[in-house]
Design an enzyme around this catalytic site. Sequence first.
Site, PDB file in Angstrom:
ATOM      1  N   CYS A 245       0.855  -1.179   0.000  1.00 24.01           N
ATOM      2  CA  CYS A 245       0.000   0.000   0.000  1.00 24.01           C
ATOM      3  C   CYS A 245       0.897   1.238   0.000  1.00 24.01           C
ATOM      4  CB  CYS A 245      -0.894  -0.013   1.243  1.00 24.01           C
ATOM      5  SG  CYS A 245      -1.826   1.502   1.529  1.00 24.01           S
TER       6      CYS A 245
ATOM      7  N   LEU B 104     -11.401  10.242  -1.365  1.00 26.71           N
ATOM      8  CA  LEU B 104     -10.505   9.324  -0.650  1.00 26.71           C
ATOM      9  C   LEU B 104      -9.086   9.873  -0.591  1.00 26.71           C
ATOM     10  CD1 LEU B 104     -10.267   6.426   0.644  1.00 26.71           C
ATOM     11  CD2 LEU B 104      -9.484   5.675  -1.602  1.00 26.71           C
ATOM     12  N   GLY B 105      -8.652  10.600  -1.633  1.00 26.57           N
ATOM     13  CA  GLY B 105      -7.298  11.142  -1.668  1.00 26.57           C
ATOM     14  C   GLY B 105      -7.084  12.213  -0.619  1.00 26.57           C
TER      15      GLY B 105
ATOM     16  N   HIS C 205       5.294   5.212   2.419  1.00 30.17           N
ATOM     17  CA  HIS C 205       5.581   6.359   3.294  1.00 30.17           C
ATOM     18  C   HIS C 205       6.497   5.935   4.444  1.00 30.17           C
ATOM     19  CE1 HIS C 205       2.931   9.211   1.392  1.00 30.17           C
ATOM     20  NE2 HIS C 205       1.881   8.428   1.538  1.00 30.17           N
TER      21      HIS C 205
ATOM     22  N   THR D 250       0.780   3.567   2.042  1.00 27.75           N
ATOM     23  CA  THR D 250       1.195   3.805   3.432  1.00 27.75           C
ATOM     24  C   THR D 250       2.515   3.109   3.733  1.00 27.75           C
ATOM     25  OG1 THR D 250      -1.111   4.006   4.140  1.00 27.75           O
ATOM     26  CG2 THR D 250       0.512   3.534   5.849  1.00 27.75           C
TER      27      THR D 250
ATOM     28  N   CYS E  41     -19.096   3.710  17.028  1.00 27.33           N
ATOM     29  CA  CYS E  41     -19.105   2.245  17.018  1.00 27.33           C
ATOM     30  C   CYS E  41     -20.504   1.709  17.305  1.00 27.33           C
ATOM     31  CB  CYS E  41     -18.115   1.706  18.034  1.00 27.33           C
ATOM     32  SG  CYS E  41     -16.386   1.774  17.509  1.00 27.33           S
TER      33      CYS E  41
ATOM     34  N   CYS F 247     -12.904   0.510  18.913  1.00 29.04           N
ATOM     35  CA  CYS F 247     -13.067   0.296  20.361  1.00 29.04           C
ATOM     36  C   CYS F 247     -14.350  -0.459  20.685  1.00 29.04           C
ATOM     37  CB  CYS F 247     -13.034   1.636  21.101  1.00 29.04           C
ATOM     38  SG  CYS F 247     -14.525   2.658  20.906  1.00 29.04           S
TER      39      CYS F 247
END
Length: 342
Positions: A38, A263-264, A43, A40, A100, A94
Site C-alpha cells: 500500500c 478518498l485522496g 511512506h 502507506t 461504534c 473500540c
Amino acid sequence: MKALVKTKPDVGICLQDIPTPAVGPNDVLIKIKKTSFCGTDAHIYHWDEWAKENITLPLVLGHEFYGEIVETGKEVQSFFKIGDRVSGENHIACGHCRNCRAGRAHICRKNISVGVTRQGCFAEYLAIPATNAYPIPDNISDNVASILNPFGNSTHTALSFDLVGEDVLITGAGPVGIMAAAIARHAGARHVVITDVNAYRLNLAKKMGATLAIDSSNISLTDVMKQLNMQEGFDVGLEMSGHPNAFKDMIAHMNNAGKIAMLGFMPKNTGIDWTDFIFKGLTIKGIYGREMYDTWYKMITMLQSGLDLSPIITHEFAAEDYKQAFDVMQSGQSGKIILNWE
C-alpha cells in the site's frame, strides 16, 4: 517468525526474526500466505514527513493480507476454526464509542491500525481480534483475497452514491482508483472516465473497464465531455489523486447537484472555488477505510457476481525479495504487488 520491520528513522526496512505474536482470548492467529503493498507502506519505508509524525518504531509493516487461521483464543466462538481462509479489516475499533455503537466503526475515534499504530502483517504470523478477521469463500483466489483491504477503499468510495446510468469521473489512476473504475462499470455507470499522467496505469485502467483513461496533461475534461457527447457535466466524482489541481478540475466539470466522494488526501491549505461549489449544489463526502463490515460483504458479492480484479495484480515476489518489490512499486510501473510468504 520472520517479519519486515522498520527499526531506524531513515530509508529502508529489514527482514528480521522476531517473536510470534501472543494470542489473546478474543484473537485469532493467522499464518500469513500473501500480502500486498500500500502507499502507506511506501511512506513508512521512505520515512517521509508523514511517517515521522505518525509512526513509532520499531514497527512491523503491512495491513493487506490473506492467510489461514492456525489458533483461536479461548473466548472466540465457533464461527472460526483452524484452517479457515481469511483476510481482515486493519482498523481495530473500540466498540464502545458513539460511532461504534451507531454502526460507524470505521470512524471510531479510538481506531488502532494494523501496520501503522500496531504490529502489521508483513510477517509469517499475525494476531488480530477475531471480529476483524473476514472469511474468504473458496471461489476467491489467494491473490485477490490479499488485496481486499484496498479493494474495500475503492468499494466504499465508489458505492457512496448511486452509479446506475451516471457519468463518473475518477481522478487518480493508482490501483485504488483503477479498481473504483471497475466497480463503477460493474455497477452500471454509463461513462467511466479516469485521469492521471501515468501511461502504464492509464492502460491498466482501460483493461479494468474505464470508458476513457485520459492523460490530464494532454487532454482537457472539456474535450472529453465533447467526445462522449456529454451536455451537462459528470454526475459522480471519485477523487483518488490527492492532487489539488485534479480536484479543482473535477469541481469545474461536475453537473449541478453532482456528488463527490473523496478518498485522496489533499495537501494542507488546498483551496477551491467555493462559489462554484455552492452554486452547483454539490455534495461532498469524505471517505476513510471501509464501512465495517457492509463494505466487506459488498466486495465479496461483487467478486462472486463476475467483477474481475485479476488485471490489477501485476507482480508477485517472494517475501525476501521485498527490496525489489518496493523498487517496482516506486517506479509507478505496476498495479498491486504481492509478497508471497509461503
